[in-house]
Structure formats: structure tokens, C-alpha cells
Write a protein that holds these residues in place. Structure first.
Motif, short mmCIF file in Angstrom:
data_model
loop_
_atom_site.label_atom_id
_atom_site.label_comp_id
_atom_site.label_asym_id
_atom_site.label_seq_id
_atom_site.Cartn_x
_atom_site.Cartn_y
_atom_site.Cartn_z
N CYS A 55 0.87 -1.16 0.00
CA CYS A 55 0.00 0.00 0.00
C CYS A 55 0.92 1.22 0.00
CB CYS A 55 -0.92 -0.01 1.22
SG CYS A 55 -0.05 0.06 2.80
N GLU A 56 0.34 2.43 -0.06
CA GLU A 56 1.16 3.63 -0.01
C GLU A 56 0.41 4.75 0.69
OE1 GLU A 56 4.01 6.37 -2.84
OE2 GLU A 56 2.49 5.14 -3.80
N VAL A 57 1.13 5.46 1.54
CA VAL A 57 0.62 6.65 2.21
C VAL A 57 1.45 7.82 1.70
CG1 VAL A 57 0.31 7.84 4.41
CG2 VAL A 57 -0.03 5.37 4.28
N ILE A 58 0.79 8.87 1.19
CA ILE A 58 1.47 10.06 0.68
C ILE A 58 0.95 11.26 1.45
CG2 ILE A 58 1.88 11.55 -1.31
CD1 ILE A 58 1.33 9.13 -3.11
N TYR A 59 1.90 12.02 2.05
CA TYR A 59 1.58 13.24 2.79
C TYR A 59 2.15 14.42 2.02
CZ TYR A 59 1.22 16.58 6.60
OH TYR A 59 0.90 17.67 7.37
N LEU A 61 3.68 17.91 1.52
CA LEU A 61 4.45 18.87 2.30
C LEU A 61 4.24 20.30 1.80
CD1 LEU A 61 7.77 16.82 2.48
CD2 LEU A 61 6.08 17.12 4.31
N SER A 62 4.28 20.48 0.48
CA SER A 62 4.07 21.81 -0.09
C SER A 62 3.60 21.67 -1.53
CB SER A 62 5.37 22.64 -0.05
OG SER A 62 6.35 22.07 -0.88
N GLY A 63 2.97 22.74 -2.01
CA GLY A 63 2.46 22.76 -3.37
C GLY A 63 1.06 22.17 -3.44
N THR A 64 0.54 22.14 -4.65
CA THR A 64 -0.81 21.62 -4.89
C THR A 64 -0.78 20.71 -6.10
OG1 THR A 64 -1.44 23.50 -6.28
CG2 THR A 64 -1.94 23.66 -3.91
N GLY A 65 -1.80 19.89 -6.19
CA GLY A 65 -1.94 18.97 -7.31
C GLY A 65 -3.18 18.12 -7.11
N LYS A 66 -3.11 16.91 -7.64
CA LYS A 66 -4.24 16.00 -7.47
C LYS A 66 -3.73 14.57 -7.58
CE LYS A 66 -5.54 16.44 -12.35
NZ LYS A 66 -6.52 17.02 -13.27
N VAL A 67 -4.55 13.67 -7.09
CA VAL A 67 -4.28 12.25 -7.23
C VAL A 67 -5.48 11.63 -7.92
CG1 VAL A 67 -5.17 11.56 -4.95
CG2 VAL A 67 -3.42 10.19 -6.02
N LEU A 68 -5.21 10.72 -8.84
CA LEU A 68 -6.26 9.92 -9.46
C LEU A 68 -6.23 8.58 -8.76
CD1 LEU A 68 -8.37 9.32 -11.66
CD2 LEU A 68 -6.46 8.67 -13.16
N CYS A 69 -7.30 8.24 -8.05
CA CYS A 69 -7.35 6.99 -7.29
C CYS A 69 -8.63 6.24 -7.63
CB CYS A 69 -7.28 7.28 -5.79
SG CYS A 69 -7.14 5.79 -4.78
N ASP A 70 -8.45 5.05 -8.18
CA ASP A 70 -9.60 4.22 -8.56
C ASP A 70 -10.60 4.98 -9.41
OD1 ASP A 70 -8.51 2.00 -7.28
OD2 ASP A 70 -9.55 2.40 -5.40
N GLY A 71 -10.10 5.80 -10.33
CA GLY A 71 -10.95 6.49 -11.28
C GLY A 71 -11.49 7.84 -10.83
N TYR A 73 -10.68 11.74 -9.04
CA TYR A 73 -9.65 12.72 -8.71
C TYR A 73 -9.89 13.25 -7.30
CZ TYR A 73 -7.99 12.75 -13.50
OH TYR A 73 -7.46 12.37 -14.70
N GLU A 74 -8.78 13.43 -6.57
CA GLU A 74 -8.81 14.01 -5.22
C GLU A 74 -7.84 15.18 -5.22
OE1 GLU A 74 -7.40 10.78 -2.81
OE2 GLU A 74 -9.14 9.52 -3.22
N PRO A 75 -8.25 16.37 -4.73
CA PRO A 75 -7.34 17.51 -4.69
C PRO A 75 -6.29 17.33 -3.59
CG PRO A 75 -9.41 18.07 -3.63
CD PRO A 75 -9.58 16.69 -4.21
N LEU A 76 -5.10 17.85 -3.86
CA LEU A 76 -4.01 17.78 -2.89
C LEU A 76 -3.52 19.18 -2.54
CD1 LEU A 76 -1.91 14.88 -4.45
CD2 LEU A 76 -3.48 14.74 -2.51
N VAL A 77 -3.40 19.44 -1.26
CA VAL A 77 -2.87 20.70 -0.72
C VAL A 77 -1.93 20.33 0.43
CG1 VAL A 77 -4.92 22.05 -1.36
CG2 VAL A 77 -4.81 20.96 0.88
N PRO A 78 -1.09 21.26 0.87
CA PRO A 78 -0.22 20.95 2.01
C PRO A 78 -1.03 20.44 3.20
CG PRO A 78 0.46 22.99 1.01
CD PRO A 78 -0.84 22.60 0.36
N GLY A 79 -0.57 19.35 3.79
CA GLY A 79 -1.26 18.73 4.92
C GLY A 79 -2.20 17.61 4.52
N ALA A 80 -2.49 17.48 3.23
CA ALA A 80 -3.37 16.40 2.77
C ALA A 80 -2.62 15.07 2.86
CB ALA A 80 -3.83 16.64 1.34
N CYS A 81 -3.36 14.03 3.20
CA CYS A 81 -2.78 12.69 3.29
C CYS A 81 -3.61 11.75 2.42
CB CYS A 81 -2.78 12.21 4.74
SG CYS A 81 -1.94 10.64 4.98
N HIS A 82 -2.95 11.14 1.45
CA HIS A 82 -3.61 10.21 0.53
C HIS A 82 -3.17 8.79 0.87
CE1 HIS A 82 -4.80 8.10 -3.09
NE2 HIS A 82 -3.54 7.74 -3.27
#
Length: 109
Positions: A55-59, A61-71, A73-82
């Protein structure tokens, strides 16, 4: 045990998992456990891949983006944990104008 990621060399991985551009990674491994600190420059991504044996845990740290997970999209900001569970697929995407930095742990199961 203290893992000093600042002292680890940076590996530049082009088109990681068929992603866009390159990823800058600092990696530490203890057999079945991987600890990573990474940077995705603007427009870079880690391609879509399935975690077959871990499995994988991603935290973020800085910047923004998104993750595509199982089809989805989830937004990513500092402090987000995927979290990507074993048997699931995801892709990390920097769709911003700046760097996206993250900390990740990948334990084999």
C-alpha cells in the motif's frame, strides 16, 4: 531510528511509471518498507499504477496537485494525506505552476 532524508542523495527518475516529466526522489529502504521524499516539478506526474503487494501513504508537504485513485480525482494541498490500499491504483499529478513536494511510506504486505 532516525532517518535523515536531508542527507540522502536525490535520484532523478524520468517518466516514473510512464508519468510526465521527472520526479526527484530521496529514498530509504529497510527491506519491505520504503520511505521517500519527493518533488514533482510543475506539470510532472507519477503514472497510474496498481499496488499489487503493498500500500502507499502520501503526505503533501508543499504545493498543490491531485491524485487519481480508482478512477476519481482528489485535490491535494499541504497537509493532505492520501492512502492507496493494496490492490488499488493511483497516479500523483502536479497540475500547478510550482513544485509539489511529498513524503511517502510504502510497506510491503
Amino acid at each position: 531510528m532516525l532517518i535523515d532524508l536531508e542527507k540522502l542523495p536525490v535520484d532523478i527518475v524520468p517518466h516514473m511509471r510512464d508519468g510526465e516529466k521527472e520526479v526527484h526522489l530521496k529514498k530509504w529502504s529497510d527491506g519491505p518498507v520504503k520511505v521517500l521524499q519527493g518533488k514533482l516539478p510543475a506539470g510532472a506526474s507519477i503514472g497510474l499504477h496498481t499496488h499489487e503487494t503493498n500500500c502507499e501513504v502520501i503526505y503533501i508537504l508543499s504545493g498543490t496537485g491531485k491524485v487519481l485513485c480508482d478512477g476519481a480525482y482528489e485535490p491535494l494541498v499541504p497537509g493532505a494525506c492520501h492512502y492507496c490500499p493494496k490492490g488499488h491504483a493511483h497516479s500523483l499529478i502536479n497540475d500547478s505552476d510550482g513544485d509539489l513536494t511529498f513524503f511517502a511510506v510504502v510497506p510491503e504486505q
